[in-house]
Design a protein around this motif. Structure first.
Motif, PDB file in Angstrom:
ATOM      1  N   SER A 110       0.831  -1.213   0.000  1.00 23.57           N
ATOM      2  CA  SER A 110       0.000   0.000   0.000  1.00 23.57           C
ATOM      3  C   SER A 110       0.861   1.257   0.000  1.00 23.57           C
ATOM      4  O   SER A 110       0.571   2.220  -0.717  1.00 23.57           O
ATOM      5  CB  SER A 110      -0.921   0.005   1.228  1.00 23.57           C
ATOM      6  N   PHE A 111       1.921   1.247   0.790  1.00 24.79           N
ATOM      7  CA  PHE A 111       2.804   2.409   0.873  1.00 24.79           C
ATOM      8  C   PHE A 111       3.481   2.677  -0.459  1.00 24.79           C
ATOM      9  O   PHE A 111       3.466   3.808  -0.961  1.00 24.79           O
ATOM     10  CB  PHE A 111       3.857   2.171   1.965  1.00 24.79           C
ATOM     11  N   PHE A 112       4.058   1.654  -1.063  1.00 28.40           N
ATOM     12  CA  PHE A 112       4.731   1.801  -2.353  1.00 28.40           C
ATOM     13  C   PHE A 112       3.754   2.287  -3.417  1.00 28.40           C
ATOM     14  O   PHE A 112       4.022   3.250  -4.142  1.00 28.40           O
ATOM     15  CB  PHE A 112       5.356   0.476  -2.787  1.00 28.40           C
ATOM     16  N   SER A 113       2.606   1.615  -3.512  1.00 27.66           N
ATOM     17  CA  SER A 113       1.647   1.934  -4.563  1.00 27.66           C
ATOM     18  C   SER A 113       1.117   3.353  -4.424  1.00 27.66           C
ATOM     19  O   SER A 113       1.009   4.095  -5.412  1.00 27.66           O
ATOM     20  CB  SER A 113       0.482   0.934  -4.515  1.00 27.66           C
ATOM     21  N   THR A 114       0.804   3.759  -3.196  1.00 28.14           N
ATOM     22  CA  THR A 114       0.249   5.091  -2.963  1.00 28.14           C
ATOM     23  C   THR A 114       1.287   6.175  -3.209  1.00 28.14           C
ATOM     24  O   THR A 114       0.985   7.218  -3.807  1.00 28.14           O
ATOM     25  CB  THR A 114      -0.302   5.200  -1.529  1.00 28.14           C
ATOM     26  N   VAL A 115       2.510   5.968  -2.745  1.00 29.91           N
ATOM     27  CA  VAL A 115       3.579   6.937  -2.961  1.00 29.91           C
ATOM     28  C   VAL A 115       3.830   7.131  -4.458  1.00 29.91           C
ATOM     29  O   VAL A 115       3.937   8.267  -4.943  1.00 29.91           O
ATOM     30  CB  VAL A 115       4.875   6.511  -2.251  1.00 29.91           C
TER      31      VAL A 115
ATOM     32  N   ASN B 186       3.285  10.567  -9.257  1.00 24.02           N
ATOM     33  CA  ASN B 186       2.845  10.755 -10.644  1.00 24.02           C
ATOM     34  C   ASN B 186       1.801  11.855 -10.759  1.00 24.02           C
ATOM     35  O   ASN B 186       1.748  12.567 -11.768  1.00 24.02           O
ATOM     36  CB  ASN B 186       2.293   9.439 -11.196  1.00 24.02           C
ATOM     37  N   VAL B 187       0.974  12.015  -9.725  1.00 25.93           N
ATOM     38  CA  VAL B 187       0.006  13.117  -9.711  1.00 25.93           C
ATOM     39  C   VAL B 187       0.731  14.452  -9.587  1.00 25.93           C
ATOM     40  O   VAL B 187       0.449  15.413 -10.319  1.00 25.93           O
ATOM     41  CB  VAL B 187      -0.992  12.946  -8.544  1.00 25.93           C
TER      42      VAL B 187
ATOM     43  N   VAL C 262       4.125   5.383 -18.110  1.00 21.10           N
ATOM     44  CA  VAL C 262       5.209   6.378 -18.060  1.00 21.10           C
ATOM     45  C   VAL C 262       6.524   5.736 -18.472  1.00 21.10           C
ATOM     46  O   VAL C 262       7.285   6.279 -19.288  1.00 21.10           O
ATOM     47  CB  VAL C 262       5.332   6.985 -16.641  1.00 21.10           C
ATOM     48  N   ILE C 263       6.799   4.560 -17.910  1.00 21.01           N
ATOM     49  CA  ILE C 263       8.067   3.875 -18.194  1.00 21.01           C
ATOM     50  C   ILE C 263       8.147   3.422 -19.644  1.00 21.01           C
ATOM     51  O   ILE C 263       9.116   3.723 -20.355  1.00 21.01           O
ATOM     52  CB  ILE C 263       8.255   2.668 -17.252  1.00 21.01           C
ATOM     53  N   TRP C 264       7.128   2.715 -20.095  1.00 16.74           N
ATOM     54  CA  TRP C 264       7.231   2.081 -21.406  1.00 16.74           C
ATOM     55  C   TRP C 264       6.856   2.986 -22.570  1.00 16.74           C
ATOM     56  O   TRP C 264       7.293   2.755 -23.692  1.00 16.74           O
ATOM     57  CB  TRP C 264       6.377   0.814 -21.450  1.00 16.74           C
ATOM     58  N   LYS C 265       6.042   4.032 -22.312  1.00 13.73           N
ATOM     59  CA  LYS C 265       5.595   4.883 -23.417  1.00 13.73           C
ATOM     60  C   LYS C 265       6.140   6.304 -23.325  1.00 13.73           C
ATOM     61  O   LYS C 265       6.783   6.790 -24.258  1.00 13.73           O
ATOM     62  CB  LYS C 265       4.062   4.922 -23.467  1.00 13.73           C
ATOM     63  N   LYS C 266       5.913   6.977 -22.183  1.00 14.52           N
ATOM     64  CA  LYS C 266       6.279   8.387 -22.073  1.00 14.52           C
ATOM     65  C   LYS C 266       7.781   8.606 -22.174  1.00 14.52           C
ATOM     66  O   LYS C 266       8.248   9.600 -22.740  1.00 14.52           O
ATOM     67  CB  LYS C 266       5.750   8.966 -20.758  1.00 14.52           C
ATOM     68  N   PHE C 267       8.567   7.699 -21.634  1.00 14.46           N
ATOM     69  CA  PHE C 267      10.022   7.839 -21.694  1.00 14.46           C
ATOM     70  C   PHE C 267      10.588   7.507 -23.073  1.00 14.46           C
ATOM     71  O   PHE C 267      11.778   7.675 -23.316  1.00 14.46           O
ATOM     72  CB  PHE C 267      10.681   6.933 -20.644  1.00 14.46           C
ATOM     73  N   GLY C 268       9.748   7.007 -23.968  1.00 17.46           N
ATOM     74  CA  GLY C 268      10.186   6.730 -25.334  1.00 17.46           C
ATOM     75  C   GLY C 268      11.019   5.463 -25.491  1.00 17.46           C
ATOM     76  O   GLY C 268      11.705   5.293 -26.518  1.00 17.46           O
TER      77      GLY C 268
END
Length: 352
Positions: A93-98, A103-104, A290-296
């Motif tokens: 929960s901590f990892f996912s929420t952080v 990202n927000v 973000v990793i697979w698309k936004k970073f190209g």
């Protein structure tokens, strides 16, 4: 997912296997959520590159099975602790929420109350399918252990044969959702792997033992056969199912290879401590695109010269793995400090 300090020192071989398995998972995800999502592999890659791609994925497809086997191997001889189950929930929960809130803040996603609570309770909402199934498996582990402890070797072997016939034959050839194997993603298959790991813990091997190098050779050989079958038949989805008989054989062979290794390394154990966070970071629902698309990354890979495309794919996997490990170290260190303070406070409060 946490191990005792004693087991960390004693079982550096399995800690190394966890690290390798996590790298395999990154390789799988760059294919599933990256290349496989934006291009048709069989049309885009040709000849050697196509076979090489299938071979790399065949080597890596055993990652989830390895994680369950390693967990079952130790859980079958350990005492169930509710504290560990709660700790797993809190860590995820901590990892996912952080990750979601970061990202927000940087503008990758807009804040959404529903998504926030899904991140906060991702164990229950299925934000990480593996964690959800593993969570239930761990909750059932004390009951599984009682069942296993009351079986003799023949009964245990017959249960494994039954599991093989149901999970790796019937549900591989003709899968049905009602059975709960779900191509190896379901709880039924996790419990089967748990039972198999318990058998290895008690009796060392199935049918016949081999030299560790032979186990390693068989792992690579079966992976090569699997890649050729996919290349010739095009049955990628089926032959990459977690409950494929070939995948099970590969997982068993590599597990036995590492079981026979004798390694004691505090560096490996330290690295392994934060490797689970790599999964929690790069598979977080707001982080994945973000990793697979936004970073190209994918655009750069598919625009590469054909002879280097697979090597560049592996190179990006290394970058993602190391980057996520560093982030995991930071978040994990913060989480551990907070968890320790909260635990101390609660213990003091209960005693007062």
């Amino acid at each position: 997912m946490q191990r005792s300090d004693k087991s960390k020192v004693r079982d550096s071989n399995f800690e190394l296997l966890r690290i390798i398995s996590m790298f395999m998972i990154v390789i799988l995800h760059i294919g599933t959520h990256g290349m496989g999502k934006y291009i048709n592999i069989s049309n885009f890659l040709t000849g050697f590159n196509e076979v090489f791609y299938y071979f790399i994925r065949s080597l890596s497809i055993i990652a989830v099975s390895l994680y369950v086997l390693v967990s079952g191997y130790f859980l079958t001889k350990s005492k169930f602790k509710l504290k560990k189950l709660v700790s797993l929930f809190m860590e995820v929960s901590f990892f996912s929420t952080v990750i979601y809130l970061v990202n927000v803040l940087v503008g990758n996603v807009d804040f959404n109350v529903v998504m926030f609570f899904k991140s906060l309770f991702s164990v229950f909402t299925g934000g990480y399918w593996f964690v959800t199934v593993y969570f239930v498996m761990y909750a059932l582990s004390p009951f599984m252990n009682k069942l296993i402890d009351h079986m003799d070797k023949k009964e245990h072997g017959n249960l494994i044969i039954t599991g093989l016939l149901v999970c790796n034959i019937w549900q591989f050839i003709y899968p049905h959702a009602l059975v709960g194997v779900s191509n190896g993603y379901g709880l039924v298959y996790f419990l089967f792997l748990y039972i198999l790991a318990a058998y290895i813990q008690k009796y060392e091997f199935l049918i016949k033992d081999f030299n560790r190098n032979l186990y390693l050779f068989m792992y690579f050989f079966v992976a090569f056969i699997n890649s050729l079958l996919i290349y010739r038949t095009g049955l990628m989805d089926q032959l990459y199912s977690y409950n494929s008989p070939l995948v099970l054989i590969m997982a068993y062979c590599l597990f036995q290879y590492f079981k026979k290794l004798k390694i004691k390394s505090p560096n490996i154990n330290f690295a392994s401590k934060f490797v689970f966070g790599i999964y929690l970071i790069h598979e977080q629902s707001s982080m994945r695109p973000v990793i697979w698309k936004k970073f190209g990354i994918i655009e750069d890979i598919i625009s590469t010269d054909g002879n280097l495309i697979i090597f560049k794919m592996i190179g990006y996997c290394v970058i993602v793995f190391i980057s996520c490990w560093i982030v995991s170290f930071v978040i994990g260190t913060i989480y551990n400090a907070l968890y320790k303070k909260v635990s101390t406070y609660m213990l003091t409060f209960l005693k007062s």
